[in-house]
Design a protein around this motif. Structure first.
Motif, mmCIF file in Angstrom:
data_model
loop_
_atom_site.group_PDB
_atom_site.id
_atom_site.type_symbol
_atom_site.label_atom_id
_atom_site.label_comp_id
_atom_site.label_asym_id
_atom_site.label_seq_id
_atom_site.Cartn_x
_atom_site.Cartn_y
_atom_site.Cartn_z
ATOM 1 N N ASP A 70 0.847 -1.184 0.000
ATOM 2 C CA ASP A 70 0.000 0.000 0.000
ATOM 3 C C ASP A 70 0.884 1.237 0.000
ATOM 4 O OD1 ASP A 70 -2.075 1.783 0.170
ATOM 5 O OD2 ASP A 70 -2.578 1.307 2.251
ATOM 6 N N VAL A 71 1.093 1.770 -1.188
ATOM 7 C CA VAL A 71 1.957 2.926 -1.383
ATOM 8 C C VAL A 71 1.077 4.079 -1.853
ATOM 9 C CG1 VAL A 71 3.933 3.828 -2.687
ATOM 10 C CG2 VAL A 71 3.884 1.421 -1.993
ATOM 11 N N PRO A 72 1.253 5.275 -1.287
ATOM 12 C CA PRO A 72 0.428 6.396 -1.724
ATOM 13 C C PRO A 72 0.490 6.604 -3.242
ATOM 14 C CG PRO A 72 1.682 7.010 0.217
ATOM 15 C CD PRO A 72 2.188 5.665 -0.233
ATOM 16 N N PHE A 73 -0.662 6.918 -3.806
ATOM 17 C CA PHE A 73 -0.804 7.086 -5.246
ATOM 18 C C PHE A 73 0.223 8.076 -5.802
ATOM 19 C CE2 PHE A 73 -2.964 8.880 -8.989
ATOM 20 C CZ PHE A 73 -3.194 7.715 -9.690
ATOM 21 N N ASP A 74 0.416 9.209 -5.129
ATOM 22 C CA ASP A 74 1.364 10.215 -5.613
ATOM 23 C C ASP A 74 2.790 9.672 -5.667
ATOM 24 O OD1 ASP A 74 -0.677 12.044 -5.910
ATOM 25 O OD2 ASP A 74 -0.304 13.050 -3.996
ATOM 26 N N THR A 75 3.143 8.816 -4.718
ATOM 27 C CA THR A 75 4.482 8.218 -4.707
ATOM 28 C C THR A 75 4.662 7.304 -5.921
ATOM 29 O OG1 THR A 75 4.576 8.306 -2.301
ATOM 30 C CG2 THR A 75 6.082 6.767 -3.389
ATOM 31 N N ILE A 76 3.631 6.526 -6.232
ATOM 32 C CA ILE A 76 3.699 5.631 -7.390
ATOM 33 C C ILE A 76 3.881 6.442 -8.670
ATOM 34 C CG2 ILE A 76 2.400 3.970 -8.787
ATOM 35 C CD1 ILE A 76 1.078 3.058 -6.116
ATOM 36 N N ILE A 77 3.094 7.482 -8.822
ATOM 37 C CA ILE A 77 3.193 8.329 -10.022
ATOM 38 C C ILE A 77 4.580 8.955 -10.116
ATOM 39 C CG2 ILE A 77 2.327 10.437 -11.126
ATOM 40 C CD1 ILE A 77 0.465 8.015 -11.386
ATOM 41 N N ASP A 78 5.095 9.480 -9.002
ATOM 42 C CA ASP A 78 6.429 10.078 -9.021
ATOM 43 C C ASP A 78 7.496 9.067 -9.411
ATOM 44 O OD1 ASP A 78 5.455 12.554 -8.312
ATOM 45 O OD2 ASP A 78 5.964 12.367 -6.188
ATOM 46 N N ARG A 79 7.384 7.852 -8.907
ATOM 47 C CA ARG A 79 8.375 6.821 -9.245
ATOM 48 C C ARG A 79 8.325 6.466 -10.722
ATOM 49 N NH1 ARG A 79 10.476 3.156 -4.639
ATOM 50 N NH2 ARG A 79 10.618 4.760 -3.046
ATOM 51 N N ILE A 80 7.124 6.381 -11.265
ATOM 52 C CA ILE A 80 6.988 6.000 -12.673
ATOM 53 C C ILE A 80 7.429 7.127 -13.595
ATOM 54 C CG2 ILE A 80 5.317 5.443 -14.485
ATOM 55 C CD1 ILE A 80 3.807 3.821 -12.366
ATOM 56 N N LYS A 81 6.976 8.335 -13.325
ATOM 57 C CA LYS A 81 7.277 9.425 -14.262
ATOM 58 C C LYS A 81 8.751 9.824 -14.242
ATOM 59 C CE LYS A 81 5.824 13.343 -11.399
ATOM 60 N NZ LYS A 81 6.978 14.165 -11.292
#
Length: 172
Positions: A70-81
């Motif tokens: 369970d990782v915050p959505f914003d963290t996932i987006i930052d990691r991907i982008k």
């Protein structure tokens, strides 16, 4: 598909047409491979993605533990982008968490090979697919209702992993 099984041929026909492989075929393919493992532990990543897939898999090859990172959505987006890859070596960088020493470049020397070159953003690293993550909530609820879901919360792999590893050691 490689082995020429009936399910493999069926999946190949859908793929050849550019269609998604239906749940029944995907579950059949995965379950047949898992059954070959006997009692050996196994790990699925990215499947099942829907509650019907989870239910069908549970009927074919019961899952006994589900780990949810369970990782915050914003963290996932930052990691991907911010993720870049060097195509020659497969080395992955993240401009925030693991930046290259020289911006836009990689220089990795190993005993056998030396890779140098430019980093590139790959199409699979586009943030848009992650927006489908809301579709997995019913899957998590399904496994939670079965009492086999274990949640791990955090923003960094190095902080989450020790907890996941300790948990897995208690069940394997």
């Amino acid at each position: 598909m490689r082995d020429g099984t009936a399910l493999g041929k069926e999946a190949k026909a859908f793929i050849a047409r550019g269609d998604l492989v239906p749940d029944s075929v995907m579950v059949g393919l995965i379950a047949s491979e898992l059954k070959k493992l006997g009692d050996a532990p196994w790990l699925l990543d990215g499947f099942p993605r829907t509650q019907p897939q989870a239910e069908a898999l549970q009927a074919e090859t019961p899952v006994n533990v589900v780990v949810n990172l369970d990782v915050p959505f914003d963290t996932i987006i930052d990691r991907i982008k911010d993720r870049w890859i060097h195509p020659g070596s497969g080395r992955v960088y993240n401009l925030i968490f693991n930046p290259p020493k020289v911006a836009g470049k990689v220089s990795l020397t190993r005993v056998i090979k030396q890779f140098t070159g430019t980093l590139s953003l790959t199409s699979r690293d586009s943030p848009s697919p992650i927006y489908n993550i809301a579709n997995t909530a019913p899957v998590l609820d399904y496994y939670r209702s079965k009492g086999i879901l274990q949640d791990f919360h955090g923003t960094e792999s190095k902080k989450i992993w020790p907890h996941v590893e300790n948990f897995l050691k208690t069940i394997v």
